[in-house]
Design an enzyme around this catalytic site. Structure first.
Site, PDB file in Angstrom:
ATOM      1  N   LYS A 282       0.842  -1.199   0.000  1.00  0.00           N
ATOM      2  CA  LYS A 282       0.000   0.000   0.000  1.00  0.00           C
ATOM      3  C   LYS A 282       0.873   1.244   0.000  1.00  0.00           C
ATOM      4  O   LYS A 282       1.980   1.225   0.537  1.00  0.00           O
ATOM      5  CB  LYS A 282      -0.843   0.028   1.283  1.00  0.00           C
ATOM      6  CG  LYS A 282      -2.027  -0.896   1.312  1.00  0.00           C
ATOM      7  CD  LYS A 282      -2.782  -0.714   2.630  1.00  0.00           C
ATOM      8  CE  LYS A 282      -3.908  -1.707   2.769  1.00  0.00           C
ATOM      9  NZ  LYS A 282      -4.975  -1.557   1.775  1.00  0.00           N
ATOM     10  N   ARG A 356     -10.397 -11.536   1.689  1.00  0.00           N
ATOM     11  CA  ARG A 356     -11.241 -12.590   1.103  1.00  0.00           C
ATOM     12  C   ARG A 356     -10.538 -13.942   1.141  1.00  0.00           C
ATOM     13  O   ARG A 356     -11.200 -14.979   1.154  1.00  0.00           O
ATOM     14  CB  ARG A 356     -11.664 -12.186  -0.325  1.00  0.00           C
ATOM     15  CG  ARG A 356     -10.526 -12.020  -1.291  1.00  0.00           C
ATOM     16  CD  ARG A 356     -10.917 -11.222  -2.529  1.00  0.00           C
ATOM     17  NE  ARG A 356     -10.939  -9.780  -2.267  1.00  0.00           N
ATOM     18  CZ  ARG A 356     -11.326  -8.860  -3.142  1.00  0.00           C
ATOM     19  NH1 ARG A 356     -11.738  -9.205  -4.349  1.00  0.00           N
ATOM     20  NH2 ARG A 356     -11.310  -7.585  -2.823  1.00  0.00           N
TER      21      ARG A 356
HETATM   22  N1  BES Z   1      -7.954  -3.601   4.431  1.00  0.00           N
HETATM   23  C1  BES Z   1      -8.235  -3.232   3.093  1.00  0.00           C
HETATM   24  C2  BES Z   1      -9.576  -2.524   2.919  1.00  0.00           C
HETATM   25  C3  BES Z   1      -9.732  -1.219   3.642  1.00  0.00           C
HETATM   26  C4  BES Z   1      -9.456  -0.020   2.997  1.00  0.00           C
HETATM   27  C5  BES Z   1     -10.209  -1.197   4.932  1.00  0.00           C
HETATM   28  C6  BES Z   1      -9.624   1.178   3.665  1.00  0.00           C
HETATM   29  C7  BES Z   1     -10.386   0.010   5.595  1.00  0.00           C
HETATM   30  C8  BES Z   1     -10.098   1.196   4.961  1.00  0.00           C
HETATM   31  C9  BES Z   1      -8.252  -4.455   2.185  1.00  0.00           C
HETATM   32  O1  BES Z   1      -7.488  -5.534   2.578  1.00  0.00           O
HETATM   33  C10 BES Z   1      -7.708  -3.997   0.879  1.00  0.00           C
HETATM   34  O2  BES Z   1      -6.600  -3.582   0.847  1.00  0.00           O
HETATM   35  N2  BES Z   1      -8.540  -4.060  -0.160  1.00  0.00           N
HETATM   36  C11 BES Z   1      -8.161  -3.619  -1.450  1.00  0.00           C
HETATM   37  C12 BES Z   1      -8.730  -4.589  -2.468  1.00  0.00           C
HETATM   38  C13 BES Z   1      -8.243  -4.373  -3.868  1.00  0.00           C
HETATM   39  C14 BES Z   1      -6.768  -4.684  -3.974  1.00  0.00           C
HETATM   40  C15 BES Z   1      -9.037  -5.277  -4.784  1.00  0.00           C
HETATM   41  C16 BES Z   1      -8.715  -2.231  -1.671  1.00  0.00           C
HETATM   42  O3  BES Z   1      -9.813  -1.923  -1.190  1.00  0.00           O
HETATM   43  O4  BES Z   1      -8.036  -1.415  -2.303  1.00  0.00           O
HETATM   44 ZN    ZN Z   2      -5.486  -5.500   2.042  1.00  0.00          ZN
END
Ligand code: BES
Ligand code: ZN
Ligand code: MG
Length: 503
Positions: A282, A356
């Site tokens: 990230k 997931r």
């Molecule tokens: N933990 C994140 C989702 C999240 C984002 C929770 C902001 C709380 C606040 C999750 O694991 C994630 O990173 N999801 C990705 C999925 C994508 C790569 C398909 C996302 O939402 O960008």
């Molecule tokens: Zn994630």
């Protein structure tokens, strides 16, 4: 900690540092305020008129009063307007009493007394009103300041709240306060765990907290370690924790009712104690609050603790897959293909779509081992959900209309709100892979990342009635709500407890 007492004596008989009054918009001066004015010879009505106080929701008025040469405070908070049905939304009451608590604390008053308004005004019963009063004030009182050392920056803690009520209603209100206290403590415990720095709350440490809860309350506790996770074929959970030095684990808590032939429901919570994104790292900004990524697991474990005390007539299974998502030489790579507990495979295109993967194993394991009558997962799953719904509604996805309406009713009663998104089969092909059964990110053509993530999970629930709650927007840093502060909200705890209690 705030202690709540219930009395059938009048507010004018109370020894307290603060006399509190709730006034609805457009209503006449409440009788307790009239009695207070008469006894102490103060015309508060005149002040209110002068300050054009109308009773709008959260409108606040305070003044110091000297009784026998000792200073006390009077704090008045508006309840807002009744709706078309002449009733005031119970959510307005929750916000008003939470705001009231914070006002009392701001005045550094150690105690306050409040005449509980008529439950009929909100269309609830007295016990419910007692429960909501305890929940809203105790949630307002919670503050994560254990790492702040400067004394003047610690939150002021109000010690006592006395609720004045008629002798007819005393027992019912007391019962409600007692349950509300259990629920509020669960919510606040979840908030604390989520707020703890990720170095202080690793998967194994969270599992230890669940074990301690089980020992205290009599819940059945099971934890699978990394070796057992791999041996059972849980390739998703194993893959997500692979990059971290911290052991992954899966916690299972079981509550069994004494009632014969009771149905069983299962709650499954995402427990990523820190989400760096893994090798699909990230950006720094997005990582700042990723200690919140175990909010689903925290909600499930604290819900189980509350249910062990509230004892619903339904069996409840709480499952929390726990891992830390980090990059390293051992980390899962984009392009890797993993095999889950139910034998299905997935191509990992993005290691940041890890929630997931751990839920896939947890859901298929729970469905097979416990054959629940309903299964609900709760997860900070997609940033897309936060964009779609913002911080005030949890995303709800399910193809089971009955389960949806049960959850919507629980949300309405508790204020832990949900909004349904269409989990239509048209979105299903978004998570198909060319090289495996599934792909862990949705094909860009389909967009709707929250719904396509839910479709990924759907492949692991079989025939079990199931609903998915995406709390990415609601778990952390929700603005403007009187019963929250910056940081964790404990979203889902009130909802799941209510769902089980009313099953
Ligand atoms: N933990 C994140 C989702 C999240 C984002 C929770 C902001 C709380 C606040 C999750 O694991 C994630 O990173 N999801 C990705 C999925 C994508 C790569 C398909 C996302 O939402 O960008
Ligand atoms: Zn994630
Ligand atoms: Mg490891």
């Amino acid at each position: 900690m705030l202690k709540i007492q219930v009395t059938d004596k009048k507010i004018t008989d109370q020894k307290t540092s603060c006399y509190a009054f709730l006034i609805s918009e457009g209503a006449a001066t409440p009788s307790d305020l009239k009695a207070f004015q008469k006894l102490f010879g103060i015309d508060i009505g005149q002040y209110l008129l002068k300050h054009e106080f109308t009773g709008k929701l959260l409108e606040t008025f305070s003044l110091p009063v000297f009784l026998k040469n000792k200073m006390h405070h009077v704090i008045i908070v508006g309840l807002g307007k009744p709706g078309k049905d002449k009733k005031i939304d119970i959510e307005q009451y929750r916000r008003a009493v939470a705001h009231l608590y914070k006002q009392v604390a701001a005045h550094k008053a150690a105690s306050f007394a409040l005449t509980v308004p008529s439950a009929r005004l909100f269309g609830v019963d007295v016990q419910d009103l007692g429960q909501q009063t305890a929940i809203a004030t105790e949630m307002a009182a919670y503050h994560f300041d254990e790492y702040i050392t400067a004394k003047d920056r610690k939150a002021y803690v109000v010690k006592d709240l006395t609720l004045c009520v008629s002798s007819k209603e005393k027992t019912a209100l007391q019962r409600g306060v007692k349950d509300g206290d259990i629920i509020a403590q669960a919510v606040n415990k979840a908030r604390r765990w989520i707020n703890l720095p990720p170095v202080k709350l690793t998967p194994v440490e969270l599992a230890d907290k669940a074990r301690a809860i089980a020992k205290k309350t009599g819940l059945k506790f099971t934890a699978l370690n990394e070796k057992q996770i791999i041996a059972k074929g849980m390739g998703g959970l194993a893959a997500v924790g692979a990059g971290s030095d911290q052991e992954s684990t899966m916690v299972i808590l079981e509550y069994h009712t004494k009632k014969k032939n009771a149905p069983t429901i299962a709650f499954v919570g995402k427990g990523i104690t820190f989400d760096s994104g893994g090798l699909s790292l990230k950006p720094a900004k997005s990582m700042e609050t990723m200690k919140e990524d175990m909010s689903g697991a925290a909600a499930v474990i604290t819900t189980m603790e509350a249910l062990a005390q509230l004892k619903p007539d339904v069996n409840v299974i709480g499952v929390a897959p726990l891992a830390e998502n980090l990059p390293s030489g051992k980390a899962t790579k984009p392009g890797d293909i993993i095999t889950f507990y139910n034998g299905k495979t997935a191509e990992v295109k993005n290691t940041d779509a890890e929630g997931r993967l751990i839920l896939a194993d947890a859901l298929s394991y729970t469905a097979k081992q416990f054959k629940p009558d309903a299964m609900i997962d709760i997860a900070t799953l997609t940033g897309a959900c936060a964009y779609a719904l913002g911080p005030f509604f949890t995303g709800l996805m399910s193809q089971d209309d009955e389960l949806v309406s049960e959850l919507e009713d629980a949300a309405e009663r508790t204020g832990d709100r949900v909004w349904r998104l269409p989990l239509h089969d048209d979105y299903k092909l978004a998570v198909k892979s060319n090289v495996a059964d599934l792909c862990n990110i949705g094909s860009p053509k389909y967009m709707a990342g929250t719904i396509t993530a839910a479709h990924f999970l759907k492949a692991f629930v079989g025939d079990t009635p199931w609903a998915h709650l995406d709390i990415a927007g609601t778990a952390f840093d929700v603005p403007d709500m009187p019963y929250f502060r910056t940081g964790a909200t404990g979203t889902g705890v009130r909802l799941l407890i209510d769902l089980a209690m009313n099953w």
